[in-house]
Design a protein around this motif. Structure first.
Motif, PDB file in Angstrom:
ATOM      1  N   TRP A   1     -10.367   5.887   2.609  1.00 32.46           N
ATOM      2  CA  TRP A   1     -10.870   5.526   1.283  1.00 32.46           C
ATOM      3  C   TRP A   1     -12.155   4.706   1.404  1.00 32.46           C
TER       4      TRP A   1
ATOM      5  N   SER B   1      -9.264   1.202  -5.791  1.00 29.44           N
ATOM      6  CA  SER B   1      -9.485  -0.235  -5.931  1.00 29.44           C
ATOM      7  C   SER B   1      -9.910  -0.860  -4.609  1.00 29.44           C
TER       8      SER B   1
ATOM      9  N   TRP C   1       0.858  -1.186   0.000  1.00 27.24           N
ATOM     10  CA  TRP C   1       0.000   0.000   0.000  1.00 27.24           C
ATOM     11  C   TRP C   1       0.893   1.233   0.000  1.00 27.24           C
ATOM     12  N   THR C   2       0.774   2.020  -1.056  1.00 28.47           N
ATOM     13  CA  THR C   2       1.574   3.239  -1.162  1.00 28.47           C
ATOM     14  C   THR C   2       0.750   4.496  -0.974  1.00 28.47           C
ATOM     15  N   GLY C   3      -0.579   4.330  -0.904  1.00 29.57           N
ATOM     16  CA  GLY C   3      -1.453   5.486  -0.787  1.00 29.57           C
ATOM     17  C   GLY C   3      -1.793   6.129  -2.108  1.00 29.57           C
ATOM     18  N   ALA C   4      -1.373   5.519  -3.223  1.00 35.68           N
ATOM     19  CA  ALA C   4      -1.687   6.072  -4.539  1.00 35.68           C
ATOM     20  C   ALA C   4      -3.199   6.062  -4.755  1.00 35.68           C
ATOM     21  N   PRO C   5      -3.738   7.080  -5.460  1.00 34.17           N
ATOM     22  CA  PRO C   5      -5.191   7.115  -5.691  1.00 34.17           C
ATOM     23  C   PRO C   5      -5.740   5.852  -6.338  1.00 34.17           C
ATOM     24  N   ALA C   6      -4.986   5.250  -7.257  1.00 31.29           N
ATOM     25  CA  ALA C   6      -5.478   4.034  -7.892  1.00 31.29           C
ATOM     26  C   ALA C   6      -5.662   2.919  -6.868  1.00 31.29           C
ATOM     27  N   GLN C   7      -4.752   2.827  -5.894  1.00 37.25           N
ATOM     28  CA  GLN C   7      -4.902   1.820  -4.855  1.00 37.25           C
ATOM     29  C   GLN C   7      -6.089   2.134  -3.952  1.00 37.25           C
TER      30      GLN C   7
ATOM     31  N   GLN D   1      -0.946   5.651   7.577  1.00 40.65           N
ATOM     32  CA  GLN D   1      -1.333   4.743   6.504  1.00 40.65           C
ATOM     33  C   GLN D   1      -2.655   4.063   6.827  1.00 40.65           C
TER      34      GLN D   1
END
Length: 441
Positions: free
Chosen positions: A173, A35, A26-32, A166
């Motif tokens: 989200w 999803s 988990w990087t916190g990217a919007p795509a993650q 995190q």
């Protein structure tokens, strides 16, 4: 849904480098975030019709007596709450096998939930006895599949691990999408009808499950020889956090139970009900990123404490309002909605930290969230069980203009939640923030 991605499970004996890669999934990217969080929208979307629309639908459309319908609903909801801890154990066992198995079972549960939801609102039977039997059976099916998906989604997020920021981001989200789902569900049934609502739900659920298959995978852990050895109630941090969560949850559930009575009778502003509710949930959704930023600066527990105190201030102000105070109550809705954002985002992140410190990450998230969901449903039951009888004893009846009845309504809607919120805030400070056994601040 197209080809599904492979979801290999890391072996229990993987090297520390592999564990580090899993932890960094988990990087916190919007795509993650999209999803993982997308499934929160249909799960929140379906809850509102099941708990709010269904009773009126069976009474108005099919003439089912309210007393009998109430008994069926009470029995089904009690069974639903009691199933959650067992569901949590099963979810843990599925995660121990592989994330792919969890996802495949989720697909099956999604199909059951979508079909059960549609069948509930469009029963193929007639007559009171047949309708009640149909409603009872389908409620058990839909509640079970809904709870299974909810516990799975929560456990999936908690197993992603990470620090306080995190974990708050992961929950944000999920709960952000959930608030959007509540907003859509509050409008769609009355505007488009239950046929469109059931179809929209099925589509949203399919998209959410498809997206979850592409979300970061939880870290794996060795399978426990005896899963019953992990009992959340033995963990002191869990007991303390759950007590705080129960106090705070009842304080939030009481005004949720009484809000329409307050708007209609105290404010005499029934025409503004949709505006007030939309403002409340919209403020909560918009506040979620702000609470995540607050966590990065102040920590989880202090941020949650600030949210509690904001809610108290809002409801103390609400106690001073009366007929026609529409603008002032709109500001109350906005402030209490911002506080709701903290309630939705921060406690599950604290729970994920409890699981980490207990050494149960990747092993027993389902067991913890099974009991957590049981407590959530218990809050709703206790709120109705406390507030409604107290109001009746105090002389309040819906539609009254009697000063004593309205004063009782104000006491129950505004001041009783403040007392409980302050008790929760005191417990958070005394049992958590000042505790000296290494709990997370």
């Amino acid at each position: 849904m197209g080809a599904q991605p492979a979801m290999p499970r890391l072996p229990a004996t993987a090297a520390s480098a592999a564990d580090a890669r899993a932890a960094a999934g988990w990087t916190g990217a919007p795509a993650q975030g999209l999803s993982y969080g997308a499934l929160g929208l249909p799960l929140a979307f379906v809850a509102l019709p099941l708990y709010v629309v269904l009773p009126a639908h069976y009474a108005a459309e099919f003439g089912v007596p309210l007393a009998l319908l109430g008994a069926v609903l009470l029995g089904a909801r009690l069974a639903d709450a009691l199933m959650d801890p067992w569901i949590g154990r099963v979810v843990d066992q599925l995660f121990h096998h592989s994330a792919r198995r969890v996802w495949l079972v989720g697909l099956a549960m999604g199909g059951v939930l979508a079909a059960g939801f549609a069948a509930l609102f469009f029963p193929p039977v007639q007559g009171t006895a047949a309708l009640l039997a149909w409603c009872a059976a389908l409620l058990l099916v839909t509640y079970f599949s809904y709870s299974a998906l909810s516990v799975t989604h929560q456990a999936w997020g908690a197993m992603l691990g990470g620090g306080a920021g995190q974990r708050a981001g992961v929950v944000a989200w999920r709960e952000g999408f959930a608030l959007v789902g509540v907003l859509v569900a509050s409008v769609l049934p009355s505007v488009a009808g239950m046929g469109v609502t059931a179809t929209a739900f099925a589509v949203l659920l399919a998209v959410g499950l498809w997206a979850l298959g592409r979300a970061p995978q939880p870290r794996s852990a060795p399978v426990l020889r005896d899963p019953s050895q992990v009992r959340p109630w033995r963990v002191g941090g869990f007991r303390r956090l759950l007590l705080i969560y129960l106090l705070n949850g009842i304080a939030s559930a009481i005004p949720a139970t009484l809000v329409l009575f307050f708007i209609r009778d105290r404010l005499q502003a029934a025409a503004y009900e949709p505006l007030f509710l939309a403002l409340y949930f919209a403020a909560a959704a918009l506040a979620v990123p702000l609470w995540v930023r607050a966590v990065a600066r102040f920590g989880l527990a202090p941020s949650w404490l600030a949210g509690m105190l904001l809610a108290v201030a809002a409801f103390v102000w609400a106690a001073t309002l009366g007929r026609g105070d529409v603008l002032a109550y709109a500001l109350v809705c906005a402030a209490s909605g911002i506080a709701l954002g903290a309630d939705l985002t921060l406690p599950p992140a604290l729970l994920a930290g409890v699981i980490q410190r207990a050494g149960h990450q990747g092993r027993s998230e389902g067991a913890y969230f099974g009991w957590w969901n049981f407590a959530t449903k218990l809050n709703l039951a206790l709120a109705a069980g406390l507030a409604l009888p107290l109001l009746q004893l105090a002389g309040y009846e819906p539609g009254t203009r009697d000063a004593q009845g309205l004063a009782a309504l104000t006491l129950a809607y505004c001041l009783l939640p403040c007392v409980l919120k302050l008790a929760a805030a005191g417990a958070l400070y005394g049992l958590w923030m000042r505790h000296d056994t290494g709990v997370e601040r």
